[in-house]
Write a protein that holds these residues in place. Sequence first.
Motif, PDB file in Angstrom:
ATOM      1  N   PRO A 203      34.271  25.507  33.190  1.00  0.00           N
ATOM      2  CA  PRO A 203      35.726  25.489  33.404  1.00  0.00           C
ATOM      3  C   PRO A 203      36.159  26.452  34.505  1.00  0.00           C
ATOM      4  O   PRO A 203      35.757  27.617  34.538  1.00  0.00           O
ATOM      5  CB  PRO A 203      36.269  25.913  32.039  1.00  0.00           C
ATOM      6  N   GLY A 204      37.000  25.950  35.436  1.00  0.00           N
ATOM      7  CA  GLY A 204      37.361  26.704  36.632  1.00  0.00           C
ATOM      8  C   GLY A 204      37.972  28.061  36.355  1.00  0.00           C
ATOM      9  O   GLY A 204      37.721  29.025  37.084  1.00  0.00           O
ATOM     10  N   VAL A 205      38.768  28.166  35.294  1.00  0.00           N
ATOM     11  CA  VAL A 205      39.414  29.439  34.967  1.00  0.00           C
ATOM     12  C   VAL A 205      38.362  30.502  34.690  1.00  0.00           C
ATOM     13  O   VAL A 205      38.451  31.629  35.183  1.00  0.00           O
ATOM     14  CB  VAL A 205      40.348  29.259  33.750  1.00  0.00           C
ATOM     15  N   TRP A 206      37.340  30.161  33.914  1.00  0.00           N
ATOM     16  CA  TRP A 206      36.293  31.123  33.554  1.00  0.00           C
ATOM     17  C   TRP A 206      35.395  31.436  34.737  1.00  0.00           C
ATOM     18  O   TRP A 206      34.982  32.590  34.921  1.00  0.00           O
ATOM     19  CB  TRP A 206      35.468  30.574  32.391  1.00  0.00           C
ATOM     20  N   LEU A 207      35.071  30.413  35.546  1.00  0.00           N
ATOM     21  CA  LEU A 207      34.199  30.632  36.693  1.00  0.00           C
ATOM     22  C   LEU A 207      34.876  31.522  37.731  1.00  0.00           C
ATOM     23  O   LEU A 207      34.260  32.469  38.252  1.00  0.00           O
ATOM     24  CB  LEU A 207      33.818  29.287  37.327  1.00  0.00           C
ATOM     25  N   LYS A 208      36.134  31.264  38.014  1.00  0.00           N
ATOM     26  CA  LYS A 208      36.870  32.080  38.983  1.00  0.00           C
ATOM     27  C   LYS A 208      37.010  33.510  38.493  1.00  0.00           C
ATOM     28  O   LYS A 208      36.830  34.466  39.266  1.00  0.00           O
ATOM     29  CB  LYS A 208      38.245  31.460  39.252  1.00  0.00           C
ATOM     30  N   ALA A 209      37.322  33.677  37.219  1.00  0.00           N
ATOM     31  CA  ALA A 209      37.441  35.018  36.647  1.00  0.00           C
ATOM     32  C   ALA A 209      36.122  35.770  36.729  1.00  0.00           C
ATOM     33  O   ALA A 209      36.091  36.970  37.044  1.00  0.00           O
ATOM     34  CB  ALA A 209      37.912  34.928  35.196  1.00  0.00           C
ATOM     35  N   SER A 210      35.016  35.065  36.484  1.00  0.00           N
ATOM     36  CA  SER A 210      33.689  35.701  36.537  1.00  0.00           C
ATOM     37  C   SER A 210      33.349  36.149  37.949  1.00  0.00           C
ATOM     38  O   SER A 210      32.824  37.257  38.148  1.00  0.00           O
ATOM     39  CB  SER A 210      32.622  34.723  36.022  1.00  0.00           C
ATOM     40  N   ILE A 211      33.639  35.302  38.937  1.00  0.00           N
ATOM     41  CA  ILE A 211      33.353  35.643  40.329  1.00  0.00           C
ATOM     42  C   ILE A 211      34.155  36.863  40.764  1.00  0.00           C
ATOM     43  O   ILE A 211      33.617  37.814  41.361  1.00  0.00           O
ATOM     44  CB  ILE A 211      33.649  34.444  41.247  1.00  0.00           C
ATOM     45  N   LEU A 212      35.452  36.877  40.458  1.00  0.00           N
ATOM     46  CA  LEU A 212      36.304  38.003  40.838  1.00  0.00           C
ATOM     47  C   LEU A 212      35.895  39.275  40.103  1.00  0.00           C
ATOM     48  O   LEU A 212      35.880  40.364  40.688  1.00  0.00           O
ATOM     49  CB  LEU A 212      37.766  37.677  40.551  1.00  0.00           C
ATOM     50  N   PHE A 213      35.556  39.142  38.832  1.00  0.00           N
ATOM     51  CA  PHE A 213      35.124  40.294  38.023  1.00  0.00           C
ATOM     52  C   PHE A 213      33.866  40.934  38.615  1.00  0.00           C
ATOM     53  O   PHE A 213      33.809  42.156  38.811  1.00  0.00           O
ATOM     54  CB  PHE A 213      34.873  39.843  36.585  1.00  0.00           C
ATOM     55  N   ILE A 214      32.859  40.113  38.907  1.00  0.00           N
ATOM     56  CA  ILE A 214      31.605  40.635  39.462  1.00  0.00           C
ATOM     57  C   ILE A 214      31.845  41.281  40.825  1.00  0.00           C
ATOM     58  O   ILE A 214      31.328  42.370  41.112  1.00  0.00           O
ATOM     59  CB  ILE A 214      30.558  39.498  39.568  1.00  0.00           C
ATOM     60  N   LEU A 215      32.644  40.633  41.657  1.00  0.00           N
ATOM     61  CA  LEU A 215      32.909  41.172  42.990  1.00  0.00           C
ATOM     62  C   LEU A 215      33.619  42.520  42.916  1.00  0.00           C
ATOM     63  O   LEU A 215      33.258  43.472  43.622  1.00  0.00           O
ATOM     64  CB  LEU A 215      33.749  40.167  43.790  1.00  0.00           C
ATOM     65  N   VAL A 216      34.619  42.624  42.059  1.00  0.00           N
ATOM     66  CA  VAL A 216      35.405  43.858  41.968  1.00  0.00           C
ATOM     67  C   VAL A 216      34.572  45.018  41.439  1.00  0.00           C
ATOM     68  O   VAL A 216      34.644  46.131  41.964  1.00  0.00           O
ATOM     69  CB  VAL A 216      36.660  43.642  41.094  1.00  0.00           C
ATOM     70  N   ILE A 217      33.765  44.789  40.407  1.00  0.00           N
ATOM     71  CA  ILE A 217      32.964  45.894  39.858  1.00  0.00           C
ATOM     72  C   ILE A 217      31.858  46.314  40.828  1.00  0.00           C
ATOM     73  O   ILE A 217      31.379  47.452  40.752  1.00  0.00           O
ATOM     74  CB  ILE A 217      32.366  45.541  38.479  1.00  0.00           C
ATOM     75  N   LEU A 218      31.467  45.419  41.732  1.00  0.00           N
ATOM     76  CA  LEU A 218      30.511  45.801  42.769  1.00  0.00           C
ATOM     77  C   LEU A 218      31.178  46.613  43.878  1.00  0.00           C
ATOM     78  O   LEU A 218      30.523  47.448  44.522  1.00  0.00           O
ATOM     79  CB  LEU A 218      29.848  44.554  43.373  1.00  0.00           C
ATOM     80  N   LEU A 219      32.464  46.379  44.101  1.00  0.00           N
ATOM     81  CA  LEU A 219      33.175  47.058  45.180  1.00  0.00           C
ATOM     82  C   LEU A 219      33.609  48.471  44.800  1.00  0.00           C
ATOM     83  O   LEU A 219      33.685  49.347  45.665  1.00  0.00           O
ATOM     84  CB  LEU A 219      34.411  46.243  45.586  1.00  0.00           C
ATOM     85  N   HIS A 220      33.915  48.695  43.523  1.00  0.00           N
ATOM     86  CA  HIS A 220      34.406  50.025  43.126  1.00  0.00           C
ATOM     87  C   HIS A 220      34.025  50.318  41.682  1.00  0.00           C
ATOM     88  O   HIS A 220      33.953  49.407  40.857  1.00  0.00           O
ATOM     89  CB  HIS A 220      35.926  50.103  43.284  1.00  0.00           C
ATOM     90  N   ARG A 221      33.820  51.603  41.354  1.00  0.00           N
ATOM     91  CA  ARG A 221      33.453  52.002  39.993  1.00  0.00           C
ATOM     92  C   ARG A 221      34.647  52.493  39.185  1.00  0.00           C
ATOM     93  O   ARG A 221      34.623  52.430  37.956  1.00  0.00           O
ATOM     94  CB  ARG A 221      32.399  53.127  40.045  1.00  0.00           C
ATOM     95  N   ASN A 222      35.680  52.984  39.858  1.00  0.00           N
ATOM     96  CA  ASN A 222      36.835  53.534  39.164  1.00  0.00           C
ATOM     97  C   ASN A 222      37.707  52.410  38.604  1.00  0.00           C
ATOM     98  O   ASN A 222      38.060  51.474  39.329  1.00  0.00           O
ATOM     99  CB  ASN A 222      37.639  54.418  40.122  1.00  0.00           C
ATOM    100  N   ILE A 223      38.075  52.494  37.315  1.00  0.00           N
ATOM    101  CA  ILE A 223      38.807  51.418  36.663  1.00  0.00           C
ATOM    102  C   ILE A 223      40.189  51.213  37.279  1.00  0.00           C
ATOM    103  O   ILE A 223      40.647  50.075  37.421  1.00  0.00           O
ATOM    104  CB  ILE A 223      38.921  51.687  35.136  1.00  0.00           C
ATOM    105  N   VAL A 224      40.866  52.296  37.666  1.00  0.00           N
ATOM    106  CA  VAL A 224      42.200  52.166  38.263  1.00  0.00           C
ATOM    107  C   VAL A 224      42.108  51.418  39.589  1.00  0.00           C
ATOM    108  O   VAL A 224      42.892  50.492  39.856  1.00  0.00           O
ATOM    109  CB  VAL A 224      42.848  53.550  38.464  1.00  0.00           C
ATOM    110  N   CYS A 225      41.151  51.810  40.417  1.00  0.00           N
ATOM    111  CA  CYS A 225      40.966  51.136  41.712  1.00  0.00           C
ATOM    112  C   CYS A 225      40.527  49.691  41.518  1.00  0.00           C
ATOM    113  O   CYS A 225      40.928  48.803  42.284  1.00  0.00           O
ATOM    114  CB  CYS A 225      39.951  51.896  42.560  1.00  0.00           C
TER     115      CYS A 225
END
Length: 203
Positions: A108-130
Motif C-alpha cells: 500500500p502506497g501510504v505505508w511504502l511512502k512513509a517507510s521511504i521517508l522514515f528511512i531517509l530522515v533517520i539516515l540524514l540526522h540523529r536528533n529527533i527534533v531535527c
Amino acid sequence: MMAGSIFLFCTWFLWIFTTFFMDKRNQKRTEYSIYLLLAIVLCGLNWEWQHVRFSILPLVVLVISFFYTSRLHWKKSMYCIVSSFFVMLAYITYELMAIIDPIWVFIPGVWLKASILFILVILLHRNIVCQILILSIGSMMGDIVLSFVLRSYQMNYSIGSMHFFDSFMLGMLGMISLFYLKMTLARWEQYVFMLEKERKNNV
C-alpha cells in the motif's frame, strides 16, 4: 481504509500520550498537546486558489517548522534545510514514479511512502527534533511542488490531502517510536550496568 483514518488515529494517540503519559516536568508537554489538537482541527479545512485546492494544515506546519528551524544554530539550521530539500526530491520522485509506473508499488502506497521517508530522515540526522523538522519541511514542500508539476500536465492534485497526512503521520510516529525505543534501551542498559557494578562490589 478511509483516507485520513491513520492520521486521526495517530494524532489522537500522540495527544493522549503527551497529555497524560509524558513526563510532567517536560516544559514542552503542553506545547506539543496544543499543536496536536491544532492539527486535528485544521486537517479538514481547505481553500481553493487558481483552481488549486489547498489544505490549511500544511501551510501552518511549514510556518511552525521554519520558525523552529530558524531558532537552531545556523550550521544545524542550514543542514536541516539542505536535508529537507533531499526529502522533498525523494517525495516528488516517489509520487511521479507511482503515477508513471504504479506496478512497482508492491505494498500500500501510504505505508511504502512513509517507510521511504522514515528511512531517509533517520539516515540524514540523529536528533529527533531535527528529524521532525526535516520530515515536516521536506514532505510539505514536496507536496506543494508536486501539485504545480502535475498542474503543468493538466492533472488535478490537492495539496495536503488526507492520504498525504496518513503517510506523513506514519513517518512521524515511526521516528518518535524509534526515539523512545532508544531511550528505553539506554535506561535498561544503564540499569543493568548499575546492577552489575553493585554485584561486583558485594563480592
